[in-house]
Design a protein around this motif. Structure first.
Motif, PDB file in Angstrom:
ATOM      1  N   VAL A  16      83.777   8.730  -1.393  1.00  0.00           N
ATOM      2  CA  VAL A  16      82.766   9.757  -1.162  1.00  0.00           C
ATOM      3  C   VAL A  16      83.424  10.931  -0.466  1.00  0.00           C
ATOM      4  CG1 VAL A  16      80.575  10.276  -0.040  1.00  0.00           C
ATOM      5  CG2 VAL A  16      81.004   7.981  -0.911  1.00  0.00           C
ATOM      6  N   ARG A  17      83.396  12.089  -1.104  1.00  0.00           N
ATOM      7  CA  ARG A  17      83.900  13.297  -0.436  1.00  0.00           C
ATOM      8  C   ARG A  17      82.923  13.642   0.672  1.00  0.00           C
ATOM      9  NH1 ARG A  17      85.680  14.799  -5.826  1.00  0.00           N
ATOM     10  NH2 ARG A  17      87.932  14.926  -5.724  1.00  0.00           N
ATOM     11  N   SER A  18      83.428  13.740   1.914  1.00  0.00           N
ATOM     12  CA  SER A  18      82.517  13.860   3.044  1.00  0.00           C
ATOM     13  C   SER A  18      82.763  15.089   3.909  1.00  0.00           C
ATOM     14  CB  SER A  18      82.593  12.593   3.896  1.00  0.00           C
ATOM     15  OG  SER A  18      83.904  12.402   4.381  1.00  0.00           O
TER      16      SER A  18
ATOM     17  N   LYS B 260      78.587  16.148   5.574  1.00  0.00           N
ATOM     18  CA  LYS B 260      78.099  14.790   5.826  1.00  0.00           C
ATOM     19  C   LYS B 260      76.738  14.535   5.190  1.00  0.00           C
ATOM     20  CE  LYS B 260      81.589  13.650   8.306  1.00  0.00           C
ATOM     21  NZ  LYS B 260      82.653  12.925   7.677  1.00  0.00           N
TER      22      LYS B 260
ATOM     23  N   ALA C 140      77.206  14.065   1.557  1.00  0.00           N
ATOM     24  CA  ALA C 140      77.940  12.817   1.332  1.00  0.00           C
ATOM     25  C   ALA C 140      76.991  11.631   1.401  1.00  0.00           C
ATOM     26  CB  ALA C 140      79.047  12.667   2.366  1.00  0.00           C
TER      27      ALA C 140
ATOM     28  N   ASN D 200      74.735  11.679  -1.709  1.00  0.00           N
ATOM     29  CA  ASN D 200      75.503  11.280  -2.895  1.00  0.00           C
ATOM     30  C   ASN D 200      75.786   9.785  -2.898  1.00  0.00           C
ATOM     31  OD1 ASN D 200      75.601  13.850  -3.987  1.00  0.00           O
ATOM     32  ND2 ASN D 200      77.487  14.358  -2.917  1.00  0.00           N
ATOM     33  N   CYS D 201      76.053   9.226  -1.732  1.00  0.00           N
ATOM     34  CA  CYS D 201      76.323   7.800  -1.624  1.00  0.00           C
ATOM     35  C   CYS D 201      75.060   6.997  -1.965  1.00  0.00           C
ATOM     36  CB  CYS D 201      76.797   7.478  -0.211  1.00  0.00           C
ATOM     37  SG  CYS D 201      77.345   5.788  -0.011  1.00  0.00           S
TER      38      CYS D 201
END
Length: 72
Positions: free
Chosen positions: A15-17, A20, A23, A26-27
């Motif tokens: 996950v590109r964080s 935050k 992220a 998206n997660c």
């Protein structure tokens, strides 16, 4: 480690964080996309008309229940 343990049975997702909030969203979206959803047949719900004999008291039905603390 990723190369050795990333398999079809147990894949790794990165996950590109940098952001935050995005992220996390998206997660969550990725996890929900992994669940196979299908439409289930269900019967139509028929509710009886609400009785107007006694007025509805929404606080009475909540007495003795556990609540999450409101911190924000």
């Amino acid at each position: 480690m990723l190369e050795a343990t990333d398999t079809e049975a147990a894949p790794w997702y990165i996950v590109r964080s940098d952001d935050k909030r995005r992220a996390r969203l998206n997660c969550i979206a990725q996890l929900l996309d992994l669940i196979p959803y299908k439409t289930l047949p269900r019967e139509k719900v028929h509710l009886p008309k609400r009785s107007s004999k006694h007025h509805y008291d929404d606080q009475a039905s909540l007495r003795g229940r556990r609540f999450v603390a409101e911190k924000h």
